[in-house]
Design an enzyme around this catalytic site. Sequence first.
Site, PDB file in Angstrom:
ATOM      1  N   HIS A   4       0.438   1.825   2.986  1.00  0.00           N
ATOM      2  CA  HIS A   4       1.662   2.246   2.292  1.00  0.00           C
ATOM      3  C   HIS A   4       2.693   1.117   2.315  1.00  0.00           C
ATOM      4  O   HIS A   4       3.503   1.014   3.237  1.00  0.00           O
ATOM      5  CB  HIS A   4       2.244   3.493   2.946  1.00  0.00           C
ATOM      6  CG  HIS A   4       3.167   4.241   2.057  1.00  0.00           C
ATOM      7  ND1 HIS A   4       2.986   5.562   1.720  1.00  0.00           N
ATOM      8  CD2 HIS A   4       4.281   3.850   1.391  1.00  0.00           C
ATOM      9  CE1 HIS A   4       3.956   5.952   0.904  1.00  0.00           C
ATOM     10  NE2 HIS A   4       4.756   4.909   0.690  1.00  0.00           N
ATOM     11  N   HIS A  13       5.427  -1.433  -0.154  1.00  0.00           N
ATOM     12  CA  HIS A  13       6.123  -1.769  -1.404  1.00  0.00           C
ATOM     13  C   HIS A  13       6.341  -3.281  -1.432  1.00  0.00           C
ATOM     14  O   HIS A  13       7.122  -3.817  -0.643  1.00  0.00           O
ATOM     15  CB  HIS A  13       7.464  -1.033  -1.474  1.00  0.00           C
ATOM     16  CG  HIS A  13       7.321   0.458  -1.463  1.00  0.00           C
ATOM     17  ND1 HIS A  13       7.108   1.199  -2.616  1.00  0.00           N
ATOM     18  CD2 HIS A  13       7.328   1.339  -0.437  1.00  0.00           C
ATOM     19  CE1 HIS A  13       7.009   2.477  -2.286  1.00  0.00           C
ATOM     20  NE2 HIS A  13       7.131   2.591  -0.974  1.00  0.00           N
ATOM     21  N   LEU A  14       5.642  -3.966  -2.323  1.00  0.00           N
ATOM     22  CA  LEU A  14       5.738  -5.416  -2.417  1.00  0.00           C
ATOM     23  C   LEU A  14       6.812  -5.884  -3.402  1.00  0.00           C
ATOM     24  O   LEU A  14       7.105  -7.068  -3.483  1.00  0.00           O
ATOM     25  CB  LEU A  14       4.382  -6.022  -2.800  1.00  0.00           C
ATOM     26  CG  LEU A  14       3.294  -5.956  -1.716  1.00  0.00           C
ATOM     27  CD1 LEU A  14       1.990  -6.528  -2.243  1.00  0.00           C
ATOM     28  CD2 LEU A  14       3.728  -6.682  -0.449  1.00  0.00           C
ATOM     29  N   ASP A  42       4.313   7.300  -5.785  1.00  0.00           N
ATOM     30  CA  ASP A  42       5.188   7.124  -4.626  1.00  0.00           C
ATOM     31  C   ASP A  42       6.499   6.439  -4.990  1.00  0.00           C
ATOM     32  O   ASP A  42       6.548   5.530  -5.810  1.00  0.00           O
ATOM     33  CB  ASP A  42       4.504   6.331  -3.527  1.00  0.00           C
ATOM     34  CG  ASP A  42       5.351   6.308  -2.274  1.00  0.00           C
ATOM     35  OD1 ASP A  42       5.450   7.352  -1.623  1.00  0.00           O
ATOM     36  OD2 ASP A  42       5.960   5.265  -1.995  1.00  0.00           O
ATOM     37  N   HIS A  47       3.355  11.427  -2.333  1.00  0.00           N
ATOM     38  CA  HIS A  47       4.737  11.513  -1.854  1.00  0.00           C
ATOM     39  C   HIS A  47       5.156  12.974  -2.019  1.00  0.00           C
ATOM     40  O   HIS A  47       5.291  13.462  -3.139  1.00  0.00           O
ATOM     41  CB  HIS A  47       5.625  10.579  -2.694  1.00  0.00           C
ATOM     42  CG  HIS A  47       7.085  10.682  -2.406  1.00  0.00           C
ATOM     43  ND1 HIS A  47       7.814   9.605  -1.924  1.00  0.00           N
ATOM     44  CD2 HIS A  47       7.976  11.692  -2.538  1.00  0.00           C
ATOM     45  CE1 HIS A  47       9.078   9.966  -1.777  1.00  0.00           C
ATOM     46  NE2 HIS A  47       9.210  11.224  -2.153  1.00  0.00           N
ATOM     47  N   HIS A  71       3.708   9.527   4.529  1.00  0.00           N
ATOM     48  CA  HIS A  71       4.891   9.498   5.413  1.00  0.00           C
ATOM     49  C   HIS A  71       5.374  10.873   5.898  1.00  0.00           C
ATOM     50  O   HIS A  71       6.499  11.291   5.615  1.00  0.00           O
ATOM     51  CB  HIS A  71       6.037   8.724   4.779  1.00  0.00           C
ATOM     52  CG  HIS A  71       6.274   8.953   3.305  1.00  0.00           C
ATOM     53  ND1 HIS A  71       6.403  10.195   2.726  1.00  0.00           N
ATOM     54  CD2 HIS A  71       6.421   8.068   2.289  1.00  0.00           C
ATOM     55  CE1 HIS A  71       6.618  10.066   1.432  1.00  0.00           C
ATOM     56  NE2 HIS A  71       6.638   8.779   1.136  1.00  0.00           N
ATOM     57  N   ASN A 121      13.451   7.311   3.008  1.00  0.00           N
ATOM     58  CA  ASN A 121      13.056   8.618   2.472  1.00  0.00           C
ATOM     59  C   ASN A 121      11.547   8.797   2.610  1.00  0.00           C
ATOM     60  O   ASN A 121      10.802   8.017   2.040  1.00  0.00           O
ATOM     61  CB  ASN A 121      13.463   8.739   0.998  1.00  0.00           C
ATOM     62  CG  ASN A 121      13.231  10.138   0.460  1.00  0.00           C
ATOM     63  OD1 ASN A 121      13.327  11.107   1.201  1.00  0.00           O
ATOM     64  ND2 ASN A 121      12.916  10.248  -0.818  1.00  0.00           N
ATOM     65  N   ASP A 154       5.302   2.179   5.134  1.00  0.00           N
ATOM     66  CA  ASP A 154       6.223   2.408   4.013  1.00  0.00           C
ATOM     67  C   ASP A 154       7.192   1.227   3.903  1.00  0.00           C
ATOM     68  O   ASP A 154       8.383   1.396   3.621  1.00  0.00           O
ATOM     69  CB  ASP A 154       6.976   3.724   4.169  1.00  0.00           C
ATOM     70  CG  ASP A 154       7.593   4.222   2.856  1.00  0.00           C
ATOM     71  OD1 ASP A 154       7.364   3.570   1.814  1.00  0.00           O
ATOM     72  OD2 ASP A 154       8.298   5.244   2.877  1.00  0.00           O
ATOM     73  N   HIS A 207      14.763  -4.467   0.990  1.00  0.00           N
ATOM     74  CA  HIS A 207      16.006  -4.475   0.221  1.00  0.00           C
ATOM     75  C   HIS A 207      16.883  -5.602   0.745  1.00  0.00           C
ATOM     76  O   HIS A 207      16.780  -5.994   1.914  1.00  0.00           O
ATOM     77  CB  HIS A 207      16.752  -3.141   0.343  1.00  0.00           C
ATOM     78  CG  HIS A 207      16.032  -1.979  -0.239  1.00  0.00           C
ATOM     79  ND1 HIS A 207      15.795  -1.844  -1.598  1.00  0.00           N
ATOM     80  CD2 HIS A 207      15.479  -0.884   0.345  1.00  0.00           C
ATOM     81  CE1 HIS A 207      15.132  -0.714  -1.817  1.00  0.00           C
ATOM     82  NE2 HIS A 207      14.937  -0.116  -0.657  1.00  0.00           N
TER      83      HIS A 207
END
Length: 423
Positions: free
Chosen positions: A60, A62-63, A151, A178, A231, A277, A304, A308
């Site tokens: 899980h 996020h790239l 997701d 999700h 998650h 989240n 996850d 940012h």
Amino acid sequence: MNTLVIKNAHIVSPSDGLDKVADVLVKDGKITRIAENISTEGNVIDADGLTLIPGLVDMHVHLRDPGQTHKEDIISGCKAAAAGGVTSLLAMPNTIPTTDNAETVKYILDKAKNADANVYVAGSITKGLKSLEPTDIEELKSAGAIALSDDGRPVENTKYLSEAMKKAPQLGMTVVAHCEDLFLADGGKINGGEVSKNLGVKGIPAAAEDCGTAREIALAAALDVPIHICHVSTKTSVALVRDAKRRGVKVTAETAPHYFSMTEKELLAKDADFRMNPPLRTHEDVVEIISGLKDGTLDAIATDHAPHTPEEKSDFEKAPNGSIGMETSFAVSYTYLVKTGLLTISELVEKMSTNPAEILGINAGHIKVGVPADLALVDLNEEWVVDVDKLHGKSKNTPFKGKTLCGKVKYTILGGKTVFEDK
């Protein structure tokens, strides 16, 4: 022939029945021999005092690539993965554009060819994650996607989710869900409860996750097909998954390190790096997450990983959700679960490598002759402090900043090549 010998490692690979000190011989990217006193030839790593485990499989991640590469990109994300012992990861589809077409899938896989981890792709179930139109799942599979998910958002249209769940097993794909009722979540920022009231910040009730989890389980039971729950953060979702497994429903589930090591009270500092989240929950939820890991209700630990920028995270209420996690996941899990006696190191390897590899159907999670040499060497006794300035990804939004952890990744080996060394 490229040769590597790892000498005197304590090998822990539960799926292969290994818990012993031995040498490992690697030739042309694959493990060719596991034995004592292998003659040294080629490159040698003296692993005396270190533990050799299968490379971690983070299912899980996020790239942010394509579309938000100022936060992370495929190359930088995989450097962060390697620094955390992660050799395989599943990239989520909420990119810009969404990973809802063959072109974007191919872009990710092509760019990942030179990365420091194996990148697998989850294509989206609906176009643009909007739940208005289904994607061409066969096209996504042909392009190289191995999983399906919206997701970042739940699939609001249950019919589209149902169709994806029916098609996925036929195509050898995994649906990773999700689980959230957006109407109940209603734009909340943190867990609905004591802390949200204290801060005067709109809360997300635990029922938002629980209702989503119940829907996915009901579909899996009715259709007699697999579903993987992403998650998990609430005690009720743990109970729902546990009950479903007892009834023979084909459900697997993951949680993330922050859900068994932190509670909503971290948010009293009004630091948006602790906002994700699903949100951090209560002590009672943490207790049940740990219980679910111990009894096998929760099959996997994933991060996850959600990068940012500091600017985005500077405003507590307006900041986007998400925290990074690949570089700290093993150490947090080892510190809070193994050092405390809740799990054994073998059980942790199952949660972080063997089980996620099996759920995704990828060739990982093993240390045995003939498999790719995707490995991590860790010092289980080394304590270290999480210094955001020393992290390898582009973003620094970790909730574990400044924390003292135990268990340090010293080497990560991908296909027989050392892609990370802690110097």
